[in-house]
Design a protein around this motif. Structure first.
Motif, short mmCIF file in Angstrom:
data_model
loop_
_atom_site.label_atom_id
_atom_site.label_comp_id
_atom_site.label_asym_id
_atom_site.label_seq_id
_atom_site.Cartn_x
_atom_site.Cartn_y
_atom_site.Cartn_z
N LYS A 253 0.88 -1.15 0.00
CA LYS A 253 0.06 0.04 -0.01
C LYS A 253 0.79 1.30 -0.07
CE LYS A 253 -3.97 -1.97 2.34
NZ LYS A 253 -5.03 -2.11 3.53
N GLY A 254 2.17 1.26 0.33
CA GLY A 254 3.02 2.37 0.33
C GLY A 254 4.32 2.43 -0.06
N PHE A 255 4.85 3.32 -0.31
CA PHE A 255 6.38 3.56 -0.76
C PHE A 255 7.37 2.94 0.50
CE2 PHE A 255 10.42 5.76 -1.40
CZ PHE A 255 10.93 5.21 -2.30
N CYS A 256 7.37 3.72 1.46
CA CYS A 256 8.16 3.62 2.66
C CYS A 256 7.76 4.51 3.87
CB CYS A 256 9.77 3.74 2.17
SG CYS A 256 10.72 3.54 3.62
N ALA A 257 7.55 3.78 5.09
CA ALA A 257 7.23 4.64 6.14
C ALA A 257 8.37 5.23 7.13
CB ALA A 257 6.10 3.96 6.96
N GLY A 258 9.53 4.96 6.41
CA GLY A 258 10.61 5.49 7.46
C GLY A 258 11.31 4.19 7.88
N HIS A 259 11.78 4.57 9.21
CA HIS A 259 12.61 3.42 9.95
C HIS A 259 11.55 2.58 10.75
CE1 HIS A 259 16.63 4.74 9.51
NE2 HIS A 259 16.48 6.17 10.08
N ASP A 260 11.84 1.40 10.87
CA ASP A 260 10.96 0.45 11.88
C ASP A 260 11.20 0.73 13.07
OD1 ASP A 260 9.83 -1.67 12.93
OD2 ASP A 260 10.50 -3.12 11.57
N LEU A 261 10.13 1.61 13.49
CA LEU A 261 10.13 2.09 15.08
C LEU A 261 9.85 0.80 15.98
CD1 LEU A 261 7.91 5.41 14.57
CD2 LEU A 261 10.42 5.05 14.82
N LYS A 262 8.96 0.07 15.62
CA LYS A 262 8.96 -1.12 16.42
C LYS A 262 10.03 -2.02 16.65
CE LYS A 262 6.05 -5.64 16.89
NZ LYS A 262 5.35 -6.33 16.38
N GLU A 263 10.96 -2.19 15.60
CA GLU A 263 12.18 -2.79 15.80
C GLU A 263 13.33 -1.99 16.83
OE1 GLU A 263 15.40 -4.34 12.51
OE2 GLU A 263 15.40 -2.01 12.60
N MET A 264 13.16 -0.47 16.50
CA MET A 264 14.01 0.09 17.36
C MET A 264 13.60 0.20 18.76
SD MET A 264 14.37 3.28 14.54
CE MET A 264 15.75 4.07 15.49
N LEU A 265 12.23 0.24 19.16
CA LEU A 265 11.73 0.17 20.40
C LEU A 265 11.97 -1.07 20.98
CD1 LEU A 265 10.25 2.05 22.18
CD2 LEU A 265 7.97 0.83 21.60
N ALA B 103 12.23 8.62 7.19
CA ALA B 103 13.38 7.86 6.22
C ALA B 103 12.77 7.44 5.01
CB ALA B 103 14.17 6.74 6.81
N GLY B 104 11.47 7.45 4.67
CA GLY B 104 10.88 7.22 3.51
C GLY B 104 10.91 8.35 2.52
N CYS B 105 10.61 9.44 3.09
CA CYS B 105 10.79 10.67 2.42
C CYS B 105 12.41 11.00 2.13
CB CYS B 105 10.22 11.90 3.21
SG CYS B 105 10.06 13.48 2.50
N GLN B 106 13.08 10.91 3.20
CA GLN B 106 14.50 10.95 2.73
C GLN B 106 15.13 10.06 1.72
OE1 GLN B 106 16.74 9.24 6.08
NE2 GLN B 106 18.81 10.12 5.41
N LEU B 107 14.51 9.10 1.44
CA LEU B 107 14.83 8.20 0.39
C LEU B 107 14.44 8.71 -1.14
CD1 LEU B 107 16.09 5.34 -0.56
CD2 LEU B 107 13.80 4.48 -0.14
N VAL B 108 13.24 9.26 -1.01
CA VAL B 108 12.76 10.11 -2.28
C VAL B 108 13.75 11.22 -2.34
CG1 VAL B 108 11.17 11.32 -3.12
CG2 VAL B 108 10.56 9.28 -1.97
N ALA B 109 14.16 11.97 -1.53
CA ALA B 109 15.00 12.97 -1.55
C ALA B 109 16.36 12.75 -2.11
CB ALA B 109 15.01 14.00 -0.28
N SER B 110 16.67 11.48 -1.71
CA SER B 110 18.33 11.07 -2.02
C SER B 110 18.23 10.54 -3.37
CB SER B 110 18.57 9.87 -1.25
OG SER B 110 18.68 10.56 0.12
N CYS B 111 17.23 10.32 -4.11
CA CYS B 111 17.20 9.47 -5.54
C CYS B 111 17.26 10.83 -6.52
CB CYS B 111 16.00 9.08 -5.75
SG CYS B 111 15.80 7.47 -4.91
N ASP B 112 17.69 10.44 -7.65
CA ASP B 112 18.15 11.42 -8.90
C ASP B 112 17.04 11.88 -9.18
OD1 ASP B 112 21.15 11.10 -8.62
OD2 ASP B 112 20.59 9.09 -9.34
N LEU B 113 15.93 11.06 -9.34
CA LEU B 113 14.87 11.65 -9.91
C LEU B 113 13.54 11.10 -9.01
CD1 LEU B 113 15.37 10.88 -13.81
CD2 LEU B 113 15.33 13.12 -12.53
N ALA B 114 12.50 11.48 -9.01
CA ALA B 114 11.35 10.97 -8.35
C ALA B 114 9.83 11.25 -9.16
CB ALA B 114 11.21 11.44 -6.96
#
Length: 258
Positions: free
Chosen positions: A58-70, A110-121
Motif C-alpha cells: 500500500k505504500g512506498f516507505c514509512a521510514g525507520h522500523d520504530l517497532k524494531e528500534m523500540l 526516512a522514506g521521504c529521505q529516500l525519495v529526496a536522495s534519489c536523482d529523480l522521483a
C-alpha cells in the motif's frame, strides 16, 4: 538476493522492490543492509544503466522500523541503524547510474529521505510525503540532510517543524518530486523514463551524475573549472566520439559504454 528486496531487470533497467508490505516497507536494519548489497552489485553490473526503487503493497516507505528500534532499546543499535541508513542514502548519490524513486502511498521520515536522495522521483496522485518525527519526539535529523538539499530552506523547515503530510501536487511544486502521475499510469511512466535513460551510454551517465553532485557544492568559478575539465576528458572517450559521429551521420549510436 534477500527476500526483503525483489529485483527485476528489463532492458538495462534494474527495478528494486522493497518487500516489507506488512510494515509499509519500513527501513529495518536488514532491509537497509540488503539495499547496500544491491547497490554495490548494480554498480558493478555494466548491463544496468538505470535503477527504479518502488515499494510493495500500500505504500512506498514509512521510514525507520520504530517497532524494531523500540524493542532493541540499545544505544549501539540506534547508532548502527542511523549510520547504516546514512551509508545507504549516500550509496544512491555515489552510484554511477541514475536512481529513480517511484512513489505510491506514503513516503514519510526516512522514506521521504529516500525519495529526496534519489536523482529523480515520480509519484502517484495518491502519494503523501512528510517528516513527522517531531510528532513523536524524534526530530527527523538524518532525513533533513537529504530533504534540505532537495528543496528550499523554508519548505524543508515547514515539513520538519510541523510534522504534517503534503500531497503529491505540493511535493511537485516544491521540487521534491519531478512529476505527479495518475495512479494507473505510474508504472508505465517511470519505466518509460528509466528506459530512455538506459538507452544512453553508461559511461556518459556516470560522468554526468558524478559531475552534477561535485559541482553543486562548489562556487560558480570552481564549478566551471571542474566541469570544463570533465567535458574535456569526456569528449576524448570512445562513446563521445561515436555519439558525435552518429549525430553528424544521422544514425543511431552504438555505445560501447567506455
Amino acid at each position: 538476493m534477500s527476500d526483503l528486496i525483489q529485483r527485476v531487470d528489463t532492458n538495462g533497467v534494474a527495478t528494486l522492490v522493497l518487500s516489507r508490505a506488512s510494515a509499509y516497507n519500513s527501513l529495518s536494519l536488514p532491509l537497509m543492509e540488503a539495499l547496500i548489497v544491491e547497490f554495490d552489485a548494480i554498480n558493478d553490473d555494466m548491463s544496468v544503466r538505470a535503477v527504479i526503487i518502488k515499494g510493495d503493497g500500500k505504500g512506498f516507505c514509512a521510514g525507520h522500523d520504530l517497532k524494531e528500534m523500540l524493542e532493541s532499546g540499545e544505544e549501539a543499535f540506534y547508532e548502527c541503524t542511523f549510520n547504516t541508513c546514512s551509508q545507504m542514502m549516500q550509496r544512491i548519490v555515489s552510484l554511477s547510474i541514475p536512481v529513480i524513486a517511484q512513489v505510491h502511498g506514503v513516503a514519510t521520515a526516512a522514506g521521504c529521505q529516500l525519495v529526496a536522495s534519489c536523482d529523480l522521483a515520480y509519484a502517484a496522485e495518491s502519494a503523501r510525503f512528510g517528516t513527522p518525527g517531531v510528532n513523536i519526539g524524534l526530530f527527523c535529523s538524518t532525513p533533513m540532510v537529504a530533504l534540505s538539499r532537495a528543496v528550499s530552506q523554508k519548505h524543508s523547515m515547514e515539513l520538519l517543524l510541523t510534522g504534517g503530510l503534503i500531497d503529491a501536487s505540493r511535493a511537485e511544486q516544491i521540487g521534491l518530486i519531478n512529476q505527479v502521475v495518475s495512479n494507473d499510469a505510474l508504472d508505465k511512466h517511470v519505466l518509460a523514463v528509466a528506459s530512455l535513460i538506459a538507452s544512453k551510454s553508461r559511461k556518459t551517465l556516470a560522468i554526468g551524475k558524478s559531475a552534477f553532485y561535485k559541482q553543486k557544492e562548489q562556487s560558480l568559478e570552481d564549478a566551471y573549472v571542474t566541469c570544463s575539465k570533465i567535458m574535456t576528458e569526456n569528449i576524448m572517450l570512445d562513446d563521445a566520439k561515436e555519439g558525435i559521429d552518429a549525430f553528424i551521420s544521422k544514425r543511431k549510436p552504438e555505445w560501447q559504454h567506455c
